[in-house]
Design a protein around this motif. Structure first.
Motif, PDB file in Angstrom:
ATOM      1  N   LYS A  30       0.710  -1.131  -0.211  1.00 12.40           N
ATOM      2  CA  LYS A  30       0.009  -0.096   0.130  1.00 12.40           C
ATOM      3  C   LYS A  30       0.701   1.446  -0.037  1.00 12.40           C
ATOM      4  N   PHE A  31       0.626   2.014  -0.816  1.00 12.81           N
ATOM      5  CA  PHE A  31       1.333   3.493  -1.197  1.00 12.81           C
ATOM      6  C   PHE A  31       0.368   4.518  -0.891  1.00 12.81           C
ATOM      7  N   ASP A  32       0.754   5.492  -0.013  1.00 14.26           N
ATOM      8  CA  ASP A  32       0.213   6.834   0.054  1.00 14.26           C
ATOM      9  C   ASP A  32       1.147   7.818  -0.628  1.00 14.26           C
ATOM     10  N   PHE A  33       0.453   8.333  -1.891  1.00 16.08           N
ATOM     11  CA  PHE A  33       1.233   9.487  -2.798  1.00 16.08           C
ATOM     12  C   PHE A  33       0.803  10.868  -2.147  1.00 16.08           C
ATOM     13  N   GLY A  34       1.961  11.558  -1.983  1.00  8.51           N
ATOM     14  CA  GLY A  34       2.031  12.909  -1.612  1.00  8.51           C
ATOM     15  C   GLY A  34       2.767  13.215  -0.124  1.00  8.51           C
ATOM     16  N   THR A  38       0.433  10.532   6.366  1.00  7.53           N
ATOM     17  CA  THR A  38       0.457   9.218   5.861  1.00  7.53           C
ATOM     18  C   THR A  38      -0.714   8.565   6.352  1.00  7.53           C
ATOM     19  N   GLU A  39      -1.302   7.666   5.645  1.00 11.40           N
ATOM     20  CA  GLU A  39      -2.425   7.014   6.124  1.00 11.40           C
ATOM     21  C   GLU A  39      -1.666   5.657   6.789  1.00 11.40           C
ATOM     22  N   LYS A  40      -2.598   5.146   7.736  1.00 10.81           N
ATOM     23  CA  LYS A  40      -1.976   4.156   8.543  1.00 10.81           C
ATOM     24  C   LYS A  40      -1.858   2.969   7.782  1.00 10.81           C
ATOM     25  N   GLY A  41      -0.617   2.069   7.773  1.00  8.65           N
ATOM     26  CA  GLY A  41      -0.627   0.974   7.200  1.00  8.65           C
ATOM     27  C   GLY A  41       0.000   1.114   5.511  1.00  8.65           C
ATOM     28  N   LYS A 101      -5.239  -1.292  -7.242  1.00  9.63           N
ATOM     29  CA  LYS A 101      -6.199  -0.300  -6.896  1.00  9.63           C
ATOM     30  C   LYS A 101      -5.632   1.128  -6.781  1.00  9.63           C
ATOM     31  N   VAL A 102      -6.133   1.936  -7.700  1.00  5.46           N
ATOM     32  CA  VAL A 102      -5.616   3.403  -7.630  1.00  5.46           C
ATOM     33  C   VAL A 102      -6.821   4.367  -7.335  1.00  5.46           C
ATOM     34  N   CYS A 182      -3.501   9.709  -5.683  1.00  5.92           N
ATOM     35  CA  CYS A 182      -3.409   9.943  -4.461  1.00  5.92           C
ATOM     36  C   CYS A 182      -2.993   8.653  -3.740  1.00  5.92           C
ATOM     37  N   ALA A 183      -3.166   7.428  -4.170  1.00  2.00           N
ATOM     38  CA  ALA A 183      -2.841   6.266  -3.604  1.00  2.00           C
ATOM     39  C   ALA A 183      -2.724   4.776  -4.594  1.00  2.00           C
ATOM     40  N   VAL A 184      -1.876   4.121  -4.294  1.00  2.49           N
ATOM     41  CA  VAL A 184      -1.786   2.788  -5.102  1.00  2.49           C
ATOM     42  C   VAL A 184      -1.820   1.544  -4.071  1.00  2.49           C
TER      43      VAL A 184
END
Length: 445
Positions: A30-34, A38-41, A101-102, A182-184
């Protein structure tokens, strides 16, 4: 009937296929872009997060990206990575199928994002979000390695060493006038049906603009999680060379019951030389070898007749340059009780609907200096532009609906019926260029 494979070659093939593939660990990344919270996990991805072997993920060194943080409580959706140029994000993963999932969009602006995977496989086509709107989309990608077992691997051509298809990574291309990521999330999927593609330059994932083929367009048409397209086609290939280079062995080593093997050859098989086969004898025998080997593993073979070349007569009708090879495929399908997608017949209808002039747009015909480094005119009546490849892919979807109903159940619900006699207008086609471009014509004709 003449034997195609020597006894020694058959023994090598059988030995190669006997070695079972190891069970690979499941992967969930799980990747939080930006640059915001940062989102947990999740692992944070900043503009400076360049790929390294030690980290195992990151942007490629060519990426020119920036981060925007809109603030707010939702760490995953309040910030994003963007660029005014296409950019690549790559992750080391084991061989297999992956659900991706993006999350795309901007709390304070609009976005338009096209997502491709590996070597320009179309996964998401122009996801548009309005101001404040965020979209989460999913798709399924196949990742493959050259290795078959401890001793054997696919005999790659020198140009393939630079392909994103064979580099032991999952690479995502984000493109469009305003991509905002935003996320991948990447999750291993061991249950998806795999559709293996065996073919030549008209099927392959063409890795560079302005070339394209139908195999890299069809992932866009399948529901996420259900089907993965594993495109093993390569430019210049024929039925015999596909075996001798261990490409068929690679497919068979991965095939599980219920998977499909789509087989489309002829352009190179008809040429005199080491790969030449007669249409109603050795060509049919080779097709039956592929069918038999797939069935031994519980796979479902599907034959595809090759599309025509762009070759018109004086009355605006297509000349048949493929001889008896399409008919040999039809006969083999009937003899072996195998589904046949008659792309040859559909392409004739499609080309003649375009006509001699309009059909030029569907093939790689460009004046000199249309692309960087292209100093000479490109004039190719075999290989497709991105528009042409997409239209051929739409023909393939109709062929799947009509002839492979169990697979057709997994097609996206938003696919409108397609009539090759009424092709989509070229003016409606939009394909933001990938950064990798070449004026070098693919092998085969």
């Amino acid at each position: 009937m003449k034997t195609i494979l020597s006894l020694s070659a058959c023994c090598v093939l059988a030995s190669t296929l006997a070695t079972a593939q190891p069970t690979l660990p499941k992967t969930n990344l799980k990747f939080d872009f930006g640059s915001g919270k940062t989102e947990k996990g999740y692992m944070q991805v900043l503009p400076t997060t360049q790929y390294t072997k030690e980290a195992g993920y990151g942007f490629t060194k060519e990426a020119q990206v920036s981060a925007v943080d809109r603030g707010g409580k939702d760490a995953l959706k309040s910030d994003f990575i963007t660029s005014d140029k296409p950019f690549y994000f790559t992750v080391d993963v084991p061989e297999g199928n992956y659900d991706v999932k993006v999350t795309l969009g901007d709390k304070a602006g609009e976005s338009t994002t096209t997502v491709r995977a590996e070597s320009r496989r179309l996964m998401l086509d122009e996801v548009v979000t309005k101001t404040g709107q965020l979209e989460t989309r999913s798709f399924t990608v196949n990742v493959r390695y050259p290795q078959i077992d401890a001793q054997e691997k696919v005999r790659l051509k020198s140009r393939e060493l630079a392909y994103l298809n064979w580099d032991n990574q999952l690479t995502l291309e984000f493109n469009g006038p305003s991509p905002k990521v935003c996320a991948v999330e990447i999750t291993r999927n061991d249950k998806a049906t795999t559709v293996f593609l065996a073919g030549n330059s008209t099927v392959v994932d063409q890795d560079r603009e302005p070339w394209a083929a139908w195999g890299q367009m069809i992932p866009r048409f399948f529901k996420p999680g259900n089907v993965a397209i594993a495109n093993h086609a390569e430019s210049g290939e024929a039925l015999k060379s596909f075996v001798s280079e261990r490409r068929l062995a690679k497919i068979l080593s991965l095939m599980k019951p219920g998977d499909y093997l789509f087989i489309e050859f002829a352009h190179n098989d008809q040429k005199r030389g080491s790969a030449y086969v007669e249409p109603f004898t050795t060509y049919k025998e080779q097709l039956k070898l592929y069918i038999s080997e797939a069935r031994k593993r519980g796979g479902i073979p599907v034959l595809v007749t090759s599309m025509h070349r762009r070759n018109f007569d004086s009355t605006g009708h297509i000349n048949n340059t493929l001889g008896d090879y399409p008919e040999a495929v039809r006969q083999t399908g009937a003899e072996e009780k195998v589904a046949v997608i008659d792309l040859n017949a559909m392409s004739k209808t499609l080309y003649e609907a375009w006509g001699p002039e309009q059909s030029i747009k569907a093939f790689v015909h460009y004046p000199a200096n249309s692309f960087p480094g292209q100093t000479q005119e490109l004039k190719d009546n075999t290989h497709f532009s991105t528009y042409g490849a997409y239209e051929i892919a739409r023909c393939m979807m109709e062929g799947i609906k009509a002839n492979v109903p169990d697979l057709a159940k997994h097609l996206m619900s938003d696919i409108a019926p397609f009539n090759p006699a009424q092709p989509d207008p070229i003016a409606a086609w939009h394909w933001p260029l990938s950064p990798m471009i070449t004026a070098l014509r693919p092998d085969g004709n």
